[in-house]
Design an enzyme around this catalytic site. Structure first.
Site, PDB file in Angstrom:
ATOM      1  N   TRP A   4       0.840  -1.212   0.000  1.00 12.25           N
ATOM      2  CA  TRP A   4       0.000   0.000   0.000  1.00 12.25           C
ATOM      3  C   TRP A   4       0.868   1.254   0.000  1.00 12.25           C
ATOM      4  CZ3 TRP A   4      -3.776   2.460  -1.699  1.00 12.25           C
ATOM      5  CH2 TRP A   4      -4.564   3.382  -1.003  1.00 12.25           C
ATOM      6  N   GLY A   5       1.976   1.212   0.696  1.00 15.61           N
ATOM      7  CA  GLY A   5       2.874   2.365   0.724  1.00 15.61           C
ATOM      8  C   GLY A   5       3.320   2.733  -0.691  1.00 15.61           C
ATOM      9  N   PHE A  65       5.533  -1.579  13.531  1.00 17.67           N
ATOM     10  CA  PHE A  65       6.836  -0.900  13.433  1.00 17.67           C
ATOM     11  C   PHE A  65       6.771   0.581  13.806  1.00 17.67           C
ATOM     12  CE2 PHE A  65       7.126  -4.166   9.889  1.00 17.67           C
ATOM     13  CZ  PHE A  65       7.757  -5.096  10.695  1.00 17.67           C
ATOM     14  N   LYS A 103      -3.498   0.740   9.457  1.00 16.76           N
ATOM     15  CA  LYS A 103      -4.646   0.105  10.118  1.00 16.76           C
ATOM     16  C   LYS A 103      -4.140  -0.729  11.282  1.00 16.76           C
ATOM     17  CE  LYS A 103      -7.360   0.422   5.906  1.00 16.76           C
ATOM     18  NZ  LYS A 103      -7.878  -0.200   4.680  1.00 16.76           N
ATOM     19  N   ALA A 159      -4.652  -2.678  -2.248  1.00 18.42           N
ATOM     20  CA  ALA A 159      -3.632  -1.901  -2.956  1.00 18.42           C
ATOM     21  C   ALA A 159      -3.446  -2.350  -4.412  1.00 18.42           C
ATOM     22  CB  ALA A 159      -2.310  -1.987  -2.189  1.00 18.42           C
ATOM     23  N   LYS A 173     -11.717  -3.822  11.244  1.00 17.60           N
ATOM     24  CA  LYS A 173     -12.203  -4.708  10.177  1.00 17.60           C
ATOM     25  C   LYS A 173     -11.205  -5.831   9.888  1.00 17.60           C
ATOM     26  CE  LYS A 173      -9.381  -3.302   6.863  1.00 17.60           C
ATOM     27  NZ  LYS A 173      -8.471  -4.126   6.060  1.00 17.60           N
ATOM     28  N   ARG A 212      -5.634  -9.867   2.419  1.00 19.76           N
ATOM     29  CA  ARG A 212      -4.586 -10.809   2.850  1.00 19.76           C
ATOM     30  C   ARG A 212      -4.949 -11.483   4.167  1.00 19.76           C
ATOM     31  NH1 ARG A 212      -0.054  -6.180   2.566  1.00 19.76           N
ATOM     32  NH2 ARG A 212      -1.681  -5.279   3.862  1.00 19.76           N
TER      33      ARG A 212
HETATM   34  P1  NAD Z   1       3.256  -4.610   3.462  1.00 13.45           P
HETATM   35  O1  NAD Z   1       2.579  -5.547   4.373  1.00 13.45           O
HETATM   36  O2  NAD Z   1       3.115  -4.820   2.007  1.00 13.45           O
HETATM   37  O3  NAD Z   1       4.811  -4.588   3.659  1.00 13.45           O
HETATM   38  C1  NAD Z   1       5.565  -4.754   4.736  1.00 13.45           C
HETATM   39  C2  NAD Z   1       6.465  -3.525   4.817  1.00 13.45           C
HETATM   40  O4  NAD Z   1       7.100  -3.525   6.097  1.00 13.45           O
HETATM   41  C3  NAD Z   1       7.589  -3.508   3.782  1.00 13.45           C
HETATM   42  O5  NAD Z   1       7.714  -2.218   3.242  1.00 13.45           O
HETATM   43  C4  NAD Z   1       8.823  -3.852   4.605  1.00 13.45           C
HETATM   44  O6  NAD Z   1       9.996  -3.278   4.101  1.00 13.45           O
HETATM   45  C5  NAD Z   1       8.465  -3.204   5.923  1.00 13.45           C
HETATM   46  N1  NAD Z   1       9.217  -3.687   7.067  1.00 13.45           N
HETATM   47  C6  NAD Z   1       9.603  -4.956   7.349  1.00 13.45           C
HETATM   48  N2  NAD Z   1      10.283  -4.986   8.504  1.00 13.45           N
HETATM   49  C7  NAD Z   1      10.314  -3.701   8.960  1.00 13.45           C
HETATM   50  C8  NAD Z   1      10.861  -3.086  10.104  1.00 13.45           C
HETATM   51  N3  NAD Z   1      11.506  -3.773  11.038  1.00 13.45           N
HETATM   52  N4  NAD Z   1      10.700  -1.745  10.261  1.00 13.45           N
HETATM   53  C9  NAD Z   1      10.031  -1.016   9.360  1.00 13.45           C
HETATM   54  N5  NAD Z   1       9.496  -1.549   8.240  1.00 13.45           N
HETATM   55  C10 NAD Z   1       9.634  -2.874   8.051  1.00 13.45           C
HETATM   56  O7  NAD Z   1       2.831  -3.094   3.851  1.00 13.45           O
HETATM   57  P2  NAD Z   1       1.548  -2.266   3.351  1.00 13.45           P
HETATM   58  O8  NAD Z   1       0.616  -3.118   2.583  1.00 13.45           O
HETATM   59  O9  NAD Z   1       2.041  -1.021   2.721  1.00 13.45           O
HETATM   60  O10 NAD Z   1       0.798  -1.948   4.719  1.00 13.45           O
HETATM   61  C11 NAD Z   1       1.029  -0.807   5.500  1.00 13.45           C
HETATM   62  C12 NAD Z   1      -0.253  -0.423   6.200  1.00 13.45           C
HETATM   63  O11 NAD Z   1      -1.242  -0.126   5.215  1.00 13.45           O
HETATM   64  C13 NAD Z   1      -0.858  -1.515   7.095  1.00 13.45           C
HETATM   65  O12 NAD Z   1      -1.356  -0.936   8.283  1.00 13.45           O
HETATM   66  C14 NAD Z   1      -2.019  -2.047   6.271  1.00 13.45           C
HETATM   67  O13 NAD Z   1      -3.086  -2.523   7.065  1.00 13.45           O
HETATM   68  C15 NAD Z   1      -2.449  -0.808   5.511  1.00 13.45           C
HETATM   69  N6  NAD Z   1      -3.179  -1.072   4.263  1.00 13.45           N
HETATM   70  C16 NAD Z   1      -2.757  -2.009   3.379  1.00 13.45           C
HETATM   71  C17 NAD Z   1      -3.467  -2.222   2.202  1.00 13.45           C
HETATM   72  C18 NAD Z   1      -3.063  -3.241   1.170  1.00 13.45           C
HETATM   73  O14 NAD Z   1      -3.884  -3.615   0.337  1.00 13.45           O
HETATM   74  N7  NAD Z   1      -1.831  -3.697   1.162  1.00 13.45           N
HETATM   75  C19 NAD Z   1      -4.592  -1.443   1.944  1.00 13.45           C
HETATM   76  C20 NAD Z   1      -4.982  -0.478   2.857  1.00 13.45           C
HETATM   77  C21 NAD Z   1      -4.263  -0.308   4.020  1.00 13.45           C
HETATM   78  P1  13P Z   2      -5.535  -6.861   4.002  1.00  9.64           P
HETATM   79  O1  13P Z   2      -4.384  -6.335   4.823  1.00  9.64           O
HETATM   80  O2  13P Z   2      -6.335  -7.932   4.683  1.00  9.64           O
HETATM   81  O3  13P Z   2      -5.109  -7.260   2.609  1.00  9.64           O
HETATM   82  O4  13P Z   2      -6.536  -5.640   3.805  1.00  9.64           O
HETATM   83  C1  13P Z   2      -6.206  -4.615   2.944  1.00  9.64           C
HETATM   84  C2  13P Z   2      -7.058  -3.434   3.199  1.00  9.64           C
HETATM   85  O5  13P Z   2      -6.950  -2.807   4.223  1.00  9.64           O
HETATM   86  C3  13P Z   2      -8.052  -3.075   2.175  1.00  9.64           C
HETATM   87  O6  13P Z   2      -8.663  -1.834   2.434  1.00  9.64           O
END
Ligand code: NAD
Ligand code: 13P
Length: 352
Positions: free
Chosen positions: A14-15, A98, A121, A154, A206, A270
Site C-alpha cells: 500500500w505504501g 513498526f 490500520k 492496494a 475490520k 490478505r
Molecule cells: P506490506 O505488508 O506490504 O509490507 C511490509 C512492509 O514492512 C515492507 O515495506 C517492509 O519493508 C516493511 N518492514 C519490514 N520490517 C520492517 C521493520 N523492522 N521496520 C520497518 N518496516 C519494516 O505493507 P503495506 O501493505 O504497505 O501496509 C502498510 C499499512 O497499510 C498496514 O497498516 C495495512 O493494514 C495498511 N493497508 C494495506 C493495504 C493493502 O492492500 N496492502 C490497503 C490499505 C491499508
Molecule cells: P488486508 O491487509 O487484509 O489485505 O486488507 C487490505 C485493506 O486494508 C483493504 O482496504
C-alpha cells in the site's frame, strides 16, 4: 507561493501505491513540489542489489508492487531522518507494529510546521490503555495527524480500478481538504469526515473481522455464514469504537472506511486469505509460518490487532460483550478450534 513537500514513510504494498497516487498529483498541482520522497526499510534482494537502488533505477518496487511504475518523481530513500527532514507533509504507511520504533527515531527530526496523515490500520496497547496510531504519531512528534482509510486493496488501486476512501480529521477542515486534494484522482474518490477515531477504528477493527471471514471460507461454511460474521463484526466494530470514544459517529460506518472496507477485506484481503489457510490446516500451522510463506514479506495486521483488542476487552471486563472479537483471538492462539467462530449459542452477542 509556499509549496508543500511530501514524504511517504513506508514502501510496502500500500505504501508503494500511495506513493504512486501522490506522485501523480504533485506533478499536476502547483501547490506541491514534484518530488515525493519514499522512505524504504532497506533490504538486499536475492540478486544482491539493494531494494532502494532497484526502485530508483527501474521506478518499480520489485518486491512489494512488481510490474507497476511509481512515477519518475518518486525517490526511494533508505535513510529515515534524511527522508523526513525537508518535508512538510508526512504520510505514514507501514505495518502498525513498526510505528512505535519509527516514531522514537523521528523525535526532534521533523519540521515544526509539518502535517501528518496515517494510512496505517492498527493500534498499540499500552499500560494506560489503547493508543491509536495517529495519536502515537501526534504525541511523539508533536504534530497533528489525520487518517485515510477505505476499501482499498492496494493491487487493485495500482492498476487504477475505481475505489473510494475516507479522510478522518479532528478540527482543521482546511488541512483535511489538502489531504483530499493530494490523494484524489479520477479513480480514487476521497471524502473527508470529522471523526478521526471512528475512521481509524473502522480500518483497524475490520482486519479482525476479516480473519473471522477467512476461517468461515477455510471451513467452507458458505455465503450466509460469512455475511452473518460480517454483520456481527460490524456491530462489534461500532460498539467497541463508541465505548472507547463517545465522539465516534454512526455515519462513519457507512463511509468507505466502514462497511465498504469491511466487505472488500472479507472478500479479497490478505488477512482473509491467510486465515482461510489457517482453518484449512486446522490450526496446525501457525499464522507466522503461513504469513511468511504466503505473503512473501508483506505483513498481516489482523492477528496482532485481535490480540490487542483482546487485551483491551479483558482489562475492561468487556469480553462477554464482544464474542466475535474474543473468539478470533482465541482461535489465533490455538485455545479454540477454527469452527468456534460460529459457536455463539452460549455467548450470544448482547449488544443491540
Ligand atoms: P506490506 O505488508 O506490504 O509490507 C511490509 C512492509 O514492512 C515492507 O515495506 C517492509 O519493508 C516493511 N518492514 C519490514 N520490517 C520492517 C521493520 N523492522 N521496520 C520497518 N518496516 C519494516 O505493507 P503495506 O501493505 O504497505 O501496509 C502498510 C499499512 O497499510 C498496514 O497498516 C495495512 O493494514 C495498511 N493497508 C494495506 C493495504 C493493502 O492492500 N496492502 C490497503 C490499505 C491499508
Ligand atoms: P488486508 O491487509 O487484509 O489485505 O486488507 C487490505 C485493506 O486494508 C483493504 O482496504
Amino acid at each position: 507561493l509556499h509549496k508543500s513537500k511530501v514524504t511517504v514513510v513506508g514502501s510496502g504494498n500500500w505504501g508503494s501505491v500511495a506513493s504512486k497516487l501522490i506522485a501523480s498529483n504533485t506533478l499536476r498541482l502547483s501547490s506541491f513540489h514534484d518530488e515525493v520522497r519514499m522512505w524504504v526499510f532497506e533490504e538486499t534482494l536475492p540478486s544482491g542489489e539493494k531494494l532502494t537502488d532497484v526502485i530508483n533505477r527501474t521506478n518499480e518496487n520489485v518486491k512489494y508492487l512488481p510490474g507497476i511504475k511509481l512515477g519518475k518523481n518518486v525517490v526511494a530513500d533508505p535513510d529515515l531522518e534524511n527522508a523526513v527532514k525537508d518535508a512538510n507533509m508526512l504520510v505514514f504507511v507501514t505495518p502498525h507494529q513498526f510505528m512505535e520504533g519509527i516514531c522514537k527515531r523521528l523525535v526532534g527530526k521533523v519540521n515544526g510546521d509539518v502535517e501528518a496523515i496515517s494510512l496505517i490500520k492498527g493500534m498499540e496497547v499500552k499500560r494506560e490503555g489503547p493508543c491509536m496510531i495517529s495519536t502515537l504519531i501526534s504525541e511523539q512528534l508533536g504534530v497533528s495527524c489525520c487518517v485515510l482509510m477505505g476499501a482499498n486493496i492496494a493491487n487493485e488501486i495500482a492498476v487504477e480500478k475505481f475505489s473510494e476512501a475516507t479522510v478522518g480529521y479532528r478540527d482543521n477542515r482546511e488541512i483535511a481538504e489538502k489531504w483530499v486534494q493530494l490523494f484524489s484522482t479520477p479513480y480514487f474518490m476521497v471524502t473527508a469526515v470529522q471523526d478521526v477515531e471512528g475512521v481509524e477504528l473502522c480500518g483497524t477493527l475490520k482486519n479482525v473481522v476479516a480473519i473471522a471471514a477467512g476461517f468461515v471460507d477455510g471451513l467452507e461454511m458458505g455465503n450466509n455464514t460469512k455475511a452473518a460474521i460480517m454483520r456481527i463484526g460490524l456491530r462489534e466494530m461500532r460498539a467497541f469504537s463508541k465505548l472507547l470514544f463517545s465522539s465516534v459517529k454512526d455515519s462513519t460506518f457507512f463511509e468507505s472506511c466502514g462497511v465498504a472496507d469491511l466487505i472488500t477485506t472479507c472478500l479479497g484481503g490478505r488477512n482473509r486469505k491467510v486465515a482461510e489457510a489457517f482453518a484449512k490446516n486446522e490450526g496446525k500451522r501457525s499464522f507466522d509460518d503461513l504469513e511468511a510463506e504466503m505473503l512473501q514479506g508483506q505483513k498481516l495486521q489482523g492477528v496482532s490487532t485481535a490480540r490487542e483488542v483482546y487485551e483491551v476487552l479483558s482489562h475492561r471486563g468487556w469480553l462477554e460483550l464482544f464474542p466475535l472479537f474474543a473468539t478470533v483471538h482465541e482461535i489465533c492462539v490455538g485455545h479454540l478450534p477454527p469452527s468456534a467462530i460460529v459457536e455463539y449459542s452460549e455467548r450470544k452477542p448482547r449488544l443491540s
